[in-house]
Design an enzyme around this catalytic site. Structure first.
Site, PDB file in Angstrom:
ATOM      1  N   ASP A  93       0.861  -1.183   0.000  1.00  0.00           N
ATOM      2  CA  ASP A  93       0.000   0.000   0.000  1.00  0.00           C
ATOM      3  C   ASP A  93       0.901   1.239   0.000  1.00  0.00           C
ATOM      4  O   ASP A  93       2.118   1.136   0.074  1.00  0.00           O
ATOM      5  CB  ASP A  93      -0.996  -0.036   1.159  1.00  0.00           C
ATOM      6  CG  ASP A  93      -0.318   0.076   2.514  1.00  0.00           C
ATOM      7  OD1 ASP A  93       0.914   0.267   2.565  1.00  0.00           O
ATOM      8  OD2 ASP A  93      -1.026  -0.025   3.529  1.00  0.00           O
ATOM      9  N   SER A  94       0.286   2.401  -0.072  1.00  0.00           N
ATOM     10  CA  SER A  94       1.083   3.621  -0.258  1.00  0.00           C
ATOM     11  C   SER A  94       1.486   4.269   1.047  1.00  0.00           C
ATOM     12  O   SER A  94       2.298   5.184   1.071  1.00  0.00           O
ATOM     13  CB  SER A  94       0.267   4.631  -1.060  1.00  0.00           C
ATOM     14  OG  SER A  94      -0.806   5.116  -0.256  1.00  0.00           O
ATOM     15  N   GLY A  95       0.906   3.810   2.148  1.00  0.00           N
ATOM     16  CA  GLY A  95       1.127   4.455   3.439  1.00  0.00           C
ATOM     17  C   GLY A  95       0.074   5.493   3.776  1.00  0.00           C
ATOM     18  O   GLY A  95      -0.061   5.887   4.927  1.00  0.00           O
ATOM     19  N   GLY A  96      -0.669   5.934   2.778  1.00  0.00           N
ATOM     20  CA  GLY A  96      -1.639   7.009   3.001  1.00  0.00           C
ATOM     21  C   GLY A  96      -2.695   6.653   4.028  1.00  0.00           C
ATOM     22  O   GLY A  96      -2.943   7.415   4.970  1.00  0.00           O
ATOM     23  N   PHE A  97      -3.289   5.481   3.871  1.00  0.00           N
ATOM     24  CA  PHE A  97      -4.381   5.089   4.763  1.00  0.00           C
ATOM     25  C   PHE A  97      -3.904   5.009   6.202  1.00  0.00           C
ATOM     26  O   PHE A  97      -4.577   5.489   7.125  1.00  0.00           O
ATOM     27  CB  PHE A  97      -4.964   3.740   4.324  1.00  0.00           C
ATOM     28  CG  PHE A  97      -6.063   3.231   5.214  1.00  0.00           C
ATOM     29  CD1 PHE A  97      -7.343   3.746   5.129  1.00  0.00           C
ATOM     30  CD2 PHE A  97      -5.811   2.240   6.155  1.00  0.00           C
ATOM     31  CE1 PHE A  97      -8.360   3.284   5.960  1.00  0.00           C
ATOM     32  CE2 PHE A  97      -6.818   1.771   6.990  1.00  0.00           C
ATOM     33  CZ  PHE A  97      -8.091   2.293   6.887  1.00  0.00           C
ATOM     34  N   ASP A 147      -2.577   8.336  -1.662  1.00  0.00           N
ATOM     35  CA  ASP A 147      -3.828   9.096  -1.697  1.00  0.00           C
ATOM     36  C   ASP A 147      -4.274   9.441  -0.293  1.00  0.00           C
ATOM     37  O   ASP A 147      -3.673   8.991   0.693  1.00  0.00           O
ATOM     38  CB  ASP A 147      -4.927   8.304  -2.419  1.00  0.00           C
ATOM     39  CG  ASP A 147      -5.343   7.056  -1.658  1.00  0.00           C
ATOM     40  OD1 ASP A 147      -4.609   6.631  -0.736  1.00  0.00           O
ATOM     41  OD2 ASP A 147      -6.398   6.486  -1.990  1.00  0.00           O
ATOM     42  N   GLN A 190     -11.339   7.452  -5.393  1.00  0.00           N
ATOM     43  CA  GLN A 190     -11.945   7.952  -4.155  1.00  0.00           C
ATOM     44  C   GLN A 190     -13.262   8.652  -4.498  1.00  0.00           C
ATOM     45  O   GLN A 190     -13.739   8.542  -5.622  1.00  0.00           O
ATOM     46  CB  GLN A 190     -10.959   8.893  -3.437  1.00  0.00           C
ATOM     47  CG  GLN A 190      -9.715   8.186  -2.875  1.00  0.00           C
ATOM     48  CD  GLN A 190     -10.012   7.291  -1.662  1.00  0.00           C
ATOM     49  OE1 GLN A 190     -11.110   7.318  -1.084  1.00  0.00           O
ATOM     50  NE2 GLN A 190      -9.030   6.464  -1.285  1.00  0.00           N
ATOM     51  N   GLY A 217     -11.385   3.866   0.043  1.00  0.00           N
ATOM     52  CA  GLY A 217     -12.328   4.639   0.848  1.00  0.00           C
ATOM     53  C   GLY A 217     -13.599   3.899   1.209  1.00  0.00           C
ATOM     54  O   GLY A 217     -14.572   4.517   1.635  1.00  0.00           O
ATOM     55  N   ASP A 267      -7.973  -7.549  -0.196  1.00  0.00           N
ATOM     56  CA  ASP A 267      -7.126  -7.774   0.975  1.00  0.00           C
ATOM     57  C   ASP A 267      -7.953  -7.434   2.199  1.00  0.00           C
ATOM     58  O   ASP A 267      -8.858  -6.605   2.133  1.00  0.00           O
ATOM     59  CB  ASP A 267      -5.883  -6.872   0.960  1.00  0.00           C
ATOM     60  CG  ASP A 267      -6.221  -5.477   1.454  1.00  0.00           C
ATOM     61  OD1 ASP A 267      -6.803  -4.694   0.675  1.00  0.00           O
ATOM     62  OD2 ASP A 267      -5.953  -5.167   2.630  1.00  0.00           O
ATOM     63  N   CYS A 305     -12.792 -28.755   5.221  1.00  0.00           N
ATOM     64  CA  CYS A 305     -11.534 -28.015   5.069  1.00  0.00           C
ATOM     65  C   CYS A 305     -10.349 -28.968   5.194  1.00  0.00           C
ATOM     66  O   CYS A 305     -10.345 -29.856   6.052  1.00  0.00           O
ATOM     67  CB  CYS A 305     -11.451 -26.925   6.129  1.00  0.00           C
ATOM     68  SG  CYS A 305      -9.919 -25.967   6.066  1.00  0.00           S
ATOM     69  N   CYS A 307      -7.160 -27.993   5.860  1.00  0.00           N
ATOM     70  CA  CYS A 307      -6.027 -27.385   6.566  1.00  0.00           C
ATOM     71  C   CYS A 307      -5.591 -28.258   7.737  1.00  0.00           C
ATOM     72  O   CYS A 307      -6.316 -29.160   8.168  1.00  0.00           O
ATOM     73  CB  CYS A 307      -6.387 -25.973   7.039  1.00  0.00           C
ATOM     74  SG  CYS A 307      -7.189 -25.916   8.651  1.00  0.00           S
ATOM     75  N   CYS A 310      -7.977 -28.486  10.751  1.00  0.00           N
ATOM     76  CA  CYS A 310      -9.176 -29.301  10.554  1.00  0.00           C
ATOM     77  C   CYS A 310      -8.856 -30.779  10.337  1.00  0.00           C
ATOM     78  O   CYS A 310      -9.656 -31.649  10.670  1.00  0.00           O
ATOM     79  CB  CYS A 310      -9.985 -28.758   9.375  1.00  0.00           C
ATOM     80  SG  CYS A 310     -10.648 -27.108   9.690  1.00  0.00           S
ATOM     81  N   HIS A 336      -6.187 -21.911   9.306  1.00  0.00           N
ATOM     82  CA  HIS A 336      -7.528 -22.315   8.864  1.00  0.00           C
ATOM     83  C   HIS A 336      -8.241 -21.163   8.149  1.00  0.00           C
ATOM     84  O   HIS A 336      -8.816 -21.350   7.064  1.00  0.00           O
ATOM     85  CB  HIS A 336      -8.396 -22.804  10.021  1.00  0.00           C
ATOM     86  CG  HIS A 336      -9.834 -22.883   9.628  1.00  0.00           C
ATOM     87  ND1 HIS A 336     -10.339 -23.910   8.862  1.00  0.00           N
ATOM     88  CD2 HIS A 336     -10.852 -21.992   9.787  1.00  0.00           C
ATOM     89  CE1 HIS A 336     -11.613 -23.664   8.586  1.00  0.00           C
ATOM     90  NE2 HIS A 336     -11.951 -22.506   9.136  1.00  0.00           N
TER      91      HIS A 336
END
Ligand SMILES: [Zn+2]
Length: 377
Positions: A93-97, A147, A190, A217, A267, A305, A307, A310, A336
């Protein structure tokens, strides 16, 4: 390892898309979910375990890594892939958030954001150019434009001013981005919940030209219907030939709904964070392993599942680990949850390819509404 960036549309079912993103460190089958590896680690998981869940790309956070251990240090150590032993694609990510959500004493002006680190109070100035430089130093396969994540709620005027600033910063990010082949730069739409602003933002980004387009956003408290309304307006305004990424989303049902609306990449911290608080996602909905009803239950968490949690452990044991605060509880439940998310994405990909994504979504909703099946007796 280096290939050219590309996005191949393999199949379409309604608005849903089955695709493949080619990046310097490998390919990503879409729709895809990216586990979050904030501080260059997907918490409680070794990278080979993350890969074994089916994940082909992880997300790392520029804000955290620029503060500790520092982008220049990671670059000197061979880049983020080598540093964290994850040889596959990475999106940063850009760091903005996170400047907005974590840092102290923020001040935004045309140049960028000045803030104090939440770790030690040190003063930093993050600009679109510096964000792109940090992401290049990390070596990320997909860099995000810097952003301002518009706060929610915002007035129309506030959302417009914020969006227009982000579009000017997007231009500066594009100009600053000069990564080698196979590395991509995504712009971020945005405009809060205002359809006209979302359309203006999408048009501004298309005019600049990006390798992919994110919808930012959202998942900030607006609610599911408002989020879907934004997607219904925004997604058709994005180029068909580029991947689309819905940032920070979300719950399994939100992901299914967004895939049906044409989103390719996701994500969210939910599967990993929940795994550390004894919350598990299953085909019958969310389960709290701390609940006393599991303490004598010999069944697996989710019989469908594959995994390790499980396959080899009972609900009673997972309950015991969670109640005892054992590290293994976090490890097994994170594994899991990530496997559950990856299985869901694989199911969506198969259904889109077969032209039955609507049936898949209905079956998913039906199973979730049945809920977790209580033990017999
Ligand atoms: Zn499992």
């Amino acid at each position: 390892m280096s290939g050219a960036f590309g996005f191949t549309l393999l199949a379409r079912d309604g608005a849903a898309r089955r695709g493949r993103v080619a990046l310097a460190h490998g390919t990503v089958e879409t729709p895809a979910f990216m586990p979050v590896g904030t501080a260059a680690t997907v918490k409680a998981m070794r990278p080979e375990e993350v890969a074994a869940t089916g994940a082909e790309i992880v997300l790392a956070n520029t804000y955290h890594l620029m503060l500790r251990p520092g982008a220049e240090r990671i670059a000197a150590l061979g880049g983020l892939h080598r540093f964290m032993n994850w040889p596959r694609p990475i999106l940063t990510d850009s760091g903005g958030f996170q400047v907005m959500s974590l840092a102290k004493l923020r001040a935004i002006d045309e140049s960028g954001v000045t803030f104090r680190s939440h770790l030690d109070g040190a003063r930093h100035h993050l600009t679109p150019e510096r964000s792109i430089e940090i992401q290049r130093l990390l070596g990320s396969d997909i860099a995000m434009a810097f952003d301002e994540c518009t706060p929610f709620p915002a007035t129309d005027a506030e959302a417009r001013a914020s969006m227009e600033l982000s579009m000017r910063w997007a231009r500066r990010c594009r100009d600053a981005f000069a990564a080698p082949a196979g590395h991509a730069l995504f712009g971020i739409v945005q405009g809060s919940v205002f359809p006209d602003l979302r359309l203006q933002s999408a048009a501004a980004l298309r005019a600049i030209g990006f390798d992919g387009y994110a919808v930012g956003g959202l998942a900030v408290g607006e609610g599911r219907e408002a989020m879907y309304a934004v997607l219904d307006v925004t997604v058709p305004a994005l180029p068909e030939a580029a991947p689309r990424y819905l940032m920070g989303v979300g719950k399994p049902e939100d992901i299914v709904g967004a895939v049906l609306r044409g989103i390719d990449l996701f994500d969210c911290v939910l599967p990993t964070r929940s795994g550390r608080t004894a919350q598990a996602f299953t085909r019958g909905g969310a389960v709290n392993l701390r609940n006393a009803r599991h303490q004598d239950d010999p069944r697996p968490l989710d019989a469908a599942c594959a995994c390790a949690a499980c396959r080899s452990y009972s609900r009673a044991y997972l309950h015991h680990l969670a109640k005892s605060g054992e590290i293994l509880a976090s490890m097994l439940l994170t594994e899991h949850n990530l496997r559950y998310y990856q299985d869901l994405m694989a199911g969506l990909r198969g259904a889109i390819a077969d032209g039955r994504v609507a049936d898949f979504a209905q079956g998913f909703a039906d199973a979730q509404s049945l809920g977790d099946i209580p033990p017999r007796g």
